[in-house]
Design an enzyme around this catalytic site. Sequence first.
Site, PDB file in Angstrom:
ATOM      1  N   ASP A 311     -62.062   0.662 -23.094  1.00  0.00           N
ATOM      2  CA  ASP A 311     -60.994   0.489 -22.101  1.00  0.00           C
ATOM      3  C   ASP A 311     -60.975  -0.914 -21.504  1.00  0.00           C
ATOM      4  O   ASP A 311     -59.934  -1.402 -21.093  1.00  0.00           O
ATOM      5  CB  ASP A 311     -61.148   1.523 -20.980  1.00  0.00           C
ATOM      6  CG  ASP A 311     -60.686   2.904 -21.433  1.00  0.00           C
ATOM      7  OD1 ASP A 311     -60.048   2.997 -22.494  1.00  0.00           O
ATOM      8  OD2 ASP A 311     -60.949   3.881 -20.723  1.00  0.00           O
ATOM      9  N   TYR A 395     -56.625   8.537 -18.465  1.00  0.00           N
ATOM     10  CA  TYR A 395     -57.707   8.584 -17.482  1.00  0.00           C
ATOM     11  C   TYR A 395     -57.471   7.601 -16.336  1.00  0.00           C
ATOM     12  O   TYR A 395     -56.833   6.565 -16.518  1.00  0.00           O
ATOM     13  CB  TYR A 395     -59.038   8.219 -18.141  1.00  0.00           C
ATOM     14  CG  TYR A 395     -59.982   9.408 -18.304  1.00  0.00           C
ATOM     15  CD1 TYR A 395     -60.731   9.864 -17.235  1.00  0.00           C
ATOM     16  CD2 TYR A 395     -60.112  10.051 -19.519  1.00  0.00           C
ATOM     17  CE1 TYR A 395     -61.594  10.940 -17.377  1.00  0.00           C
ATOM     18  CE2 TYR A 395     -60.976  11.140 -19.672  1.00  0.00           C
ATOM     19  CZ  TYR A 395     -61.710  11.578 -18.597  1.00  0.00           C
ATOM     20  OH  TYR A 395     -62.560  12.651 -18.747  1.00  0.00           O
TER      21      TYR A 395
HETATM   22 CU   LIG Z   1     -64.297  12.526 -19.742  1.00  0.00          CU
END
Ligand SMILES: [Cu+2]
Length: 671
Positions: A311, A395
């Site tokens: 990320d 996320y």
């Molecule tokens: Cu996770």
Amino acid sequence: MTDTAVNSAEVSGASPAHPLDQADAQEYLAGRQILADAGLLTGSTRFAYYGLEEPPKPDVLAHAEGRPCDRRLRAFLIDVSTGESADVVVSLTRGQVISHKTLDPLTDGRMPILDQDFAVAEEVVHADPGWRAAMARRGLTDLAKIRACPLTAGSYGVADEQRRRMVRVLAFVQESESDLAWAHPVDGVAAYVDLIERRVFKIVDDLDLPVPRESGDYDDPAVRGPLRTDLRPIEITQPDGPSFRLDGTSLEWHNWAMRIGFDAREGLTLHQISLNDNGQRRPVIYRASIPEMVVPYGDPAPTRYWQNYFDTGEYLVGKWANSLELGCDCLGEIAYLDATVTDDFGEPRLIRNAICIHEEDFGILWKHYDIFSHSSQSRRQRRLVVSFFTTVGNYDYGFYWYFYLDGTIECEVKLTGVLFTSAYPGQGHPHSIEVAPGLGAPGHQHLFSARLDMMVDGQANAVDEVDVLGCPVGPENPFGNALVQTSTRLARESQAGRRAAPERGRTWRVVNTEKTNRLGQSVGYTLYPEAAPTLLADPGSSLYARAAFATNHLWVTRYDPAHRYPAGDFVNQHPGGAGLPGFVAGDEDIDGADIVLWHTFGPAHFPRPEEWPVMPVSRCGFTLKPTSFYGRNPTLDVPAAAAAHCREGGPGGDREGDREGGPEGGPEGGQ
Ligand SMILES: [Cu+2]
């Protein structure tokens, strides 16, 4: 509650106050002009990263003595019509390009994902007849309802993939504008998109599972039910204001001082963290950040085996930082700092309220009722919180740094947002958990790498591995109760790739090799790991080489200004071996040197149904505690809370005259 936001664009003028201050909008534009004048920008040039090139540590330390620093920016440039990529550094001070390196993508890796790649990927798959046919076979013909997710491709030694700048695209159905697309994965189809040729060059159409139907729209009354009505307000008030002082990016709170930075790639960066010890300024950490994280998924299906997102190195977490809202994201007496990042064209973009700063009551600091003197004393702990939140795809991650009255530092990452989903193949599937009817969530890891450029009371530092052991019965230990603490110096880089050992209570102590406390002990700070598993992928896997940093909990390297990213500078499609394995290849002496700790942490995550459709915050992190840094508890001078009954103490307890006018005597009280 007051919003005392400081606008960083307003505080920074033509020349920054400090060499570590964020680059501002004018500087990004000036750097862009230098690049344009050098002929490096064309109509098809995009900025995959653009940020401050921090001066090396010796230059910053010399700056404190009046020596000026060259102000530089680093740009990752990519020509989106050819894929040609270059790593360029410009000097704003000198008005010229300092370095220009063209990347060989087969060995150097490729540029991170661009903003435009999201739109390009969706456009390309929507236009591709093969992909449309695969969707139509599943009864999905309304393209407006199909979201395409561009996912980094990894590197698997496939020649036709290696030569392309590519993403792999998975699809999700979004029934309406507010619908949660992640609830409806179209499993079994992956489109491989060449981002330069702007076409699908391969489709993997593997299995045909139904698209899960149940809505995941967590704000829809039909999904969530009526709202609770029995939560009474909690208000945090500090009638005299907070105890910290923010001057530009310089932050002071109680004995702590530090500088706050922000980077499009790393997000929040903390600099020159030090403690005031009776008037003496004692450094602890020169620079702290989380410069990488990887989220490897554990489903070996042909359309999923490549799911492992870096990320930070591939998507740049700083660029996706949220603008925080007072009263929602942050509660209490908050100060905000803005961050300036840039878009694909190198044009500045201000993220308002990107960094949140506040202090919190944190329960009991210390407490004792003495059975002999009948003194009863209690002190309250509080902490300074510096944080930011970012959203990377499904996320959301909050990065929180805590500083306590007793010298403790904590880093906590809050994991929330939405699970990455699949169609659940059926009862007993070993690699995923069913979280809603027909909806799976594959097991995965979140592996963060903290880079801690330590400076414990100076630059001559070393690391000791400290274990606690029981001893066998013997002449010296006839009853078998003996415990010992063992300490092993990690003298060279080759010895310092270490794993946690919870059964031995293993910690790592950073000591100053030249300074001792009043007891003759080396002054130090101890790293307490959480000891979740390191990277679980097979040692023969591609990922094992690409995320080598995550195969140990600890690495220690000798400071080198070029060693910034534990998986290398260019992570996207990198074949592996970059970053930490290279940093330690010279096996340098790290005993009494200027050293950097790299700490891997984060959970192995097999989701729970309770984490669907949006995940309550899960936490991970690590703690650093002063160890022999002081010669006794450094918080005896913390006054008791102001409430009268807190000040009573027993017969031998509270002494008159000690309670007035202390610097930390702020109002506090209650539980
Ligand atoms: Cu996770």
